[in-house]
Design a protein around this motif. Structure first.
Motif, PDB file in Angstrom:
ATOM      1  N   PRO A  12     -67.309 -22.577  -8.514  1.00 55.12           N
ATOM      2  CA  PRO A  12     -66.433 -21.762  -9.363  1.00 55.12           C
ATOM      3  C   PRO A  12     -67.016 -21.699 -10.776  1.00 55.12           C
ATOM      4  O   PRO A  12     -67.144 -22.721 -11.435  1.00 55.12           O
ATOM      5  CB  PRO A  12     -65.106 -22.545  -9.367  1.00 55.12           C
ATOM      6  CG  PRO A  12     -65.267 -23.627  -8.341  1.00 55.12           C
ATOM      7  CD  PRO A  12     -66.726 -23.890  -8.236  1.00 55.12           C
ATOM      8  N   VAL A  13     -67.410 -20.510 -11.182  1.00 56.05           N
ATOM      9  CA  VAL A  13     -68.052 -20.370 -12.495  1.00 56.05           C
ATOM     10  C   VAL A  13     -67.398 -19.227 -13.285  1.00 56.05           C
ATOM     11  O   VAL A  13     -68.051 -18.562 -14.080  1.00 56.05           O
ATOM     12  CB  VAL A  13     -69.579 -20.122 -12.363  1.00 56.05           C
ATOM     13  CG1 VAL A  13     -70.261 -21.372 -11.839  1.00 56.05           C
ATOM     14  CG2 VAL A  13     -69.899 -18.938 -11.451  1.00 56.05           C
ATOM     15  N   ALA A  14     -66.109 -19.016 -13.021  1.00 59.37           N
ATOM     16  CA  ALA A  14     -65.426 -17.883 -13.649  1.00 59.37           C
ATOM     17  C   ALA A  14     -64.636 -18.288 -14.894  1.00 59.37           C
ATOM     18  O   ALA A  14     -63.972 -17.452 -15.497  1.00 59.37           O
ATOM     19  CB  ALA A  14     -64.501 -17.213 -12.627  1.00 59.37           C
ATOM     20  N   GLY A  15     -64.705 -19.559 -15.278  1.00 58.66           N
ATOM     21  CA  GLY A  15     -63.948 -20.005 -16.454  1.00 58.66           C
ATOM     22  C   GLY A  15     -64.495 -19.390 -17.737  1.00 58.66           C
ATOM     23  O   GLY A  15     -65.603 -18.845 -17.751  1.00 58.66           O
ATOM     24  N   GLN A  16     -63.725 -19.523 -18.803  1.00 56.37           N
ATOM     25  CA  GLN A  16     -64.123 -18.879 -20.059  1.00 56.37           C
ATOM     26  C   GLN A  16     -64.989 -19.772 -20.949  1.00 56.37           C
ATOM     27  O   GLN A  16     -65.602 -19.300 -21.888  1.00 56.37           O
ATOM     28  CB  GLN A  16     -62.866 -18.436 -20.805  1.00 56.37           C
ATOM     29  CG  GLN A  16     -62.144 -17.331 -20.047  1.00 56.37           C
ATOM     30  CD  GLN A  16     -60.855 -16.924 -20.713  1.00 56.37           C
ATOM     31  OE1 GLN A  16     -59.967 -17.742 -20.913  1.00 56.37           O
ATOM     32  NE2 GLN A  16     -60.787 -15.676 -21.095  1.00 56.37           N
ATOM     33  N   GLY A  17     -65.001 -21.043 -20.662  1.00 57.54           N
ATOM     34  CA  GLY A  17     -65.846 -21.960 -21.437  1.00 57.54           C
ATOM     35  C   GLY A  17     -65.517 -21.981 -22.914  1.00 57.54           C
ATOM     36  O   GLY A  17     -66.419 -22.028 -23.767  1.00 57.54           O
ATOM     37  N   THR A  18     -64.234 -21.977 -23.248  1.00 54.61           N
ATOM     38  CA  THR A  18     -63.844 -21.833 -24.666  1.00 54.61           C
ATOM     39  C   THR A  18     -64.292 -23.015 -25.525  1.00 54.61           C
ATOM     40  O   THR A  18     -64.471 -22.860 -26.723  1.00 54.61           O
ATOM     41  CB  THR A  18     -62.308 -21.685 -24.799  1.00 54.61           C
ATOM     42  OG1 THR A  18     -61.694 -22.781 -24.101  1.00 54.61           O
ATOM     43  CG2 THR A  18     -61.822 -20.385 -24.202  1.00 54.61           C
ATOM     44  N   ARG A  19     -64.506 -24.185 -24.880  1.00 53.10           N
ATOM     45  CA  ARG A  19     -64.917 -25.338 -25.692  1.00 53.10           C
ATOM     46  C   ARG A  19     -66.328 -25.167 -26.239  1.00 53.10           C
ATOM     47  O   ARG A  19     -66.751 -25.904 -27.104  1.00 53.10           O
ATOM     48  CB  ARG A  19     -64.803 -26.634 -24.868  1.00 53.10           C
ATOM     49  CG  ARG A  19     -63.379 -27.109 -24.724  1.00 53.10           C
ATOM     50  CD  ARG A  19     -63.277 -28.244 -23.745  1.00 53.10           C
ATOM     51  NE  ARG A  19     -63.456 -27.780 -22.381  1.00 53.10           N
ATOM     52  CZ  ARG A  19     -63.608 -28.576 -21.327  1.00 53.10           C
ATOM     53  NH1 ARG A  19     -63.619 -29.873 -21.485  1.00 53.10           N
ATOM     54  NH2 ARG A  19     -63.741 -28.075 -20.113  1.00 53.10           N
ATOM     55  N   LYS A  29     -71.415 -20.606 -19.658  1.00 51.98           N
ATOM     56  CA  LYS A  29     -71.584 -22.052 -19.864  1.00 51.98           C
ATOM     57  C   LYS A  29     -72.606 -22.633 -18.880  1.00 51.98           C
ATOM     58  O   LYS A  29     -73.398 -23.510 -19.219  1.00 51.98           O
ATOM     59  CB  LYS A  29     -70.211 -22.709 -19.672  1.00 51.98           C
ATOM     60  CG  LYS A  29     -70.178 -24.196 -19.746  1.00 51.98           C
ATOM     61  CD  LYS A  29     -68.763 -24.739 -19.785  1.00 51.98           C
ATOM     62  CE  LYS A  29     -68.000 -24.527 -18.489  1.00 51.98           C
ATOM     63  NZ  LYS A  29     -66.676 -25.182 -18.504  1.00 51.98           N
ATOM     64  N   GLN A 107     -63.481 -13.308  -9.657  1.00 50.83           N
ATOM     65  CA  GLN A 107     -62.109 -13.679 -10.009  1.00 50.83           C
ATOM     66  C   GLN A 107     -61.751 -12.769 -11.189  1.00 50.83           C
ATOM     67  O   GLN A 107     -62.392 -12.851 -12.242  1.00 50.83           O
ATOM     68  CB  GLN A 107     -62.039 -15.158 -10.415  1.00 50.83           C
ATOM     69  CG  GLN A 107     -60.626 -15.634 -10.698  1.00 50.83           C
ATOM     70  CD  GLN A 107     -60.580 -17.043 -11.285  1.00 50.83           C
ATOM     71  OE1 GLN A 107     -61.500 -17.473 -11.972  1.00 50.83           O
ATOM     72  NE2 GLN A 107     -59.497 -17.745 -11.040  1.00 50.83           N
ATOM     73  N   PRO A 110     -58.796 -15.391 -15.258  1.00 46.04           N
ATOM     74  CA  PRO A 110     -58.957 -16.844 -15.144  1.00 46.04           C
ATOM     75  C   PRO A 110     -57.629 -17.520 -14.842  1.00 46.04           C
ATOM     76  O   PRO A 110     -56.930 -17.985 -15.740  1.00 46.04           O
ATOM     77  CB  PRO A 110     -59.511 -17.252 -16.513  1.00 46.04           C
ATOM     78  CG  PRO A 110     -59.068 -16.198 -17.455  1.00 46.04           C
ATOM     79  CD  PRO A 110     -58.875 -14.935 -16.674  1.00 46.04           C
ATOM     80  N   MET A 111     -57.258 -17.549 -13.575  1.00 46.17           N
ATOM     81  CA  MET A 111     -55.946 -18.106 -13.188  1.00 46.17           C
ATOM     82  C   MET A 111     -56.032 -19.534 -12.695  1.00 46.17           C
ATOM     83  O   MET A 111     -55.153 -20.013 -11.981  1.00 46.17           O
ATOM     84  CB  MET A 111     -55.288 -17.207 -12.131  1.00 46.17           C
ATOM     85  CG  MET A 111     -54.769 -15.908 -12.731  1.00 46.17           C
ATOM     86  SD  MET A 111     -54.155 -14.809 -11.455  1.00 46.17           S
ATOM     87  CE  MET A 111     -52.770 -15.733 -10.824  1.00 46.17           C
ATOM     88  N   GLY A 112     -57.120 -20.209 -13.044  1.00 42.41           N
ATOM     89  CA  GLY A 112     -57.230 -21.624 -12.694  1.00 42.41           C
ATOM     90  C   GLY A 112     -58.224 -21.889 -11.573  1.00 42.41           C
ATOM     91  O   GLY A 112     -58.615 -20.976 -10.836  1.00 42.41           O
TER      92      GLY A 112
END
Ligand code: UTP
Length: 298
Positions: A12-19, A29, A107, A110-112
């Motif tokens: 799963p690499v669809a996160g936003q990487g906000t950090r 990321k 995805q 970003p629903m988790g």
């Protein structure tokens, strides 16, 4: 015990990487590099070492650099060949993936993590599968997923990689409620996502490696229908504890780095830099000098 072989892995690499903003405004990321290899390469190498044959990426908008990374680069390869740079050519060829071995699904929002895994359901089908979160990088003699697959051949069911954390850190993880403790394998009798330190059922935290049964996808499907906020993978796995009592934690041998956080990423950079024969001497001398200067300035 006869268990079905695990040959598919979901990344799963669809996160936003906000950090990691602002870097992640334009770079996924997972493409950020530890020394000279992107995070995703470490996860792919681990999965290959564990015998995975099909690699399913759950991506999102803005991740095209990630898709390009796995394409062959014939121009670059022929330039390196012409220049006689055989070592670099080998490095490049090691990143090549067979035609058809990689599949991408999107995805849309970003629903988790649970939702991201659910997005891959049609490609997974009705068989056990692995999930690897590329921002957890694990340094070990034997690939962590390989260790898990070996343990899974004794247990079947669902397996999550777990490690001991100090109580004050438990609230950053999914935490296992431990039933029978068999040493490296523990039977889980519960699993809580990000508990308050006083509510944590143990100090055994789940990290980003999983072997899951297709029933977890069925649970995610149900959650999807009733979902308001993020859909947690932990909840869908915890459901399996209730209905089938077949979830195991696995204490892997190795050092895990949380490369989704800045501190973890820096620690991993130092550790992997020091592991490299071509960098070790120069880099360790630099670090020792740097520490001495810091101490003197205090
Ligand atoms: P994180 O919790 O690290 O979230 O996701 P993130 O968006 O990547 O990073 P931050 O917290 O904003 O900095 C853990 C893993 O789950 C994936 C991420 O890509 C990462 O590999 N993920 C998360 C998805 O694929 N989709 C989601 O909706 C959420």
């Amino acid at each position: 015990m006869r268990v079905k072989k695990v040959t598919k892995a979901v990344f799963p690499v669809a996160g936003q990487g906000t950090r990691f903003l602002p870097a992640t405004k334009s770079i996924p990321k997972e493409i950020m590099t530890l020394v000279d290899r992107p995070l995703i390469q470490y996860a792919i190498d681990e999965a290959r070492a564990a015998g995975i044959k099909e690699f399913i990426f759950v991506t999102s908008r803005g991740k095209s650099a990630l898709e390009d990374y796995f394409d062959h680069s014939p121009e670059l390869e022929s330039t390196l060949k012409r220049q006689g740079k055989t070592e670099l050519l080998e490095v490049l060829r090691d990143t090549n993936m067979d035609s058809g071995a990689i599949a991408y699904v999107r995805q849309n929002r970003p629903m988790g993590l649970g939702h991201a895994v659910w997005c891959a359901r049609r490609l997974i089908g009705n068989e056990p599968f692995a999930v690897l979160l590329p921002d957890d990088v694990i340094a070990s003699d034997k690939a962590c997923l390989q260790q898990m697959i070996e343990a899974y051949s004794q247990t079947g069911g669902n397996m999550v990689a777990a490690m001991e954390v100090p109580p004050e850190k438990a609230s950053s993880y999914g935490v296992l409620d431990i039933g029978e403790d068999m040493g490296s394998i523990v039977q889980a009798k519960g699993m809580v996502e990000k508990p308050k330190p006083e509510d944590a059922p143990s100090n055994l935290a789940v990290i980003g490696r999983y072997i899951l049964t297709p029933e977890v996808l069925t649970n995610l499907n149900r959650m999807k229908q009733g979902a308001g906020g993020e859909i947690q993978l932990t909840d869908a796995i915890a459901e399996e504890i209730k209905t089938n009592n077949n979830v195991y934690g696995f204490r892997f041998r190795g050092q895990r780095y949380d490369c989704g956080s800045k501190a973890g990423f820096l620690q991993a950079t130092v550790a992997f830099g020091l592991e490299r024969p071509d960098l070790r001497d120069e880099f360790s001398t630099y670090l020792i000098d740097m520490m001495a200067q810091q101490k003197a300035a205090q």
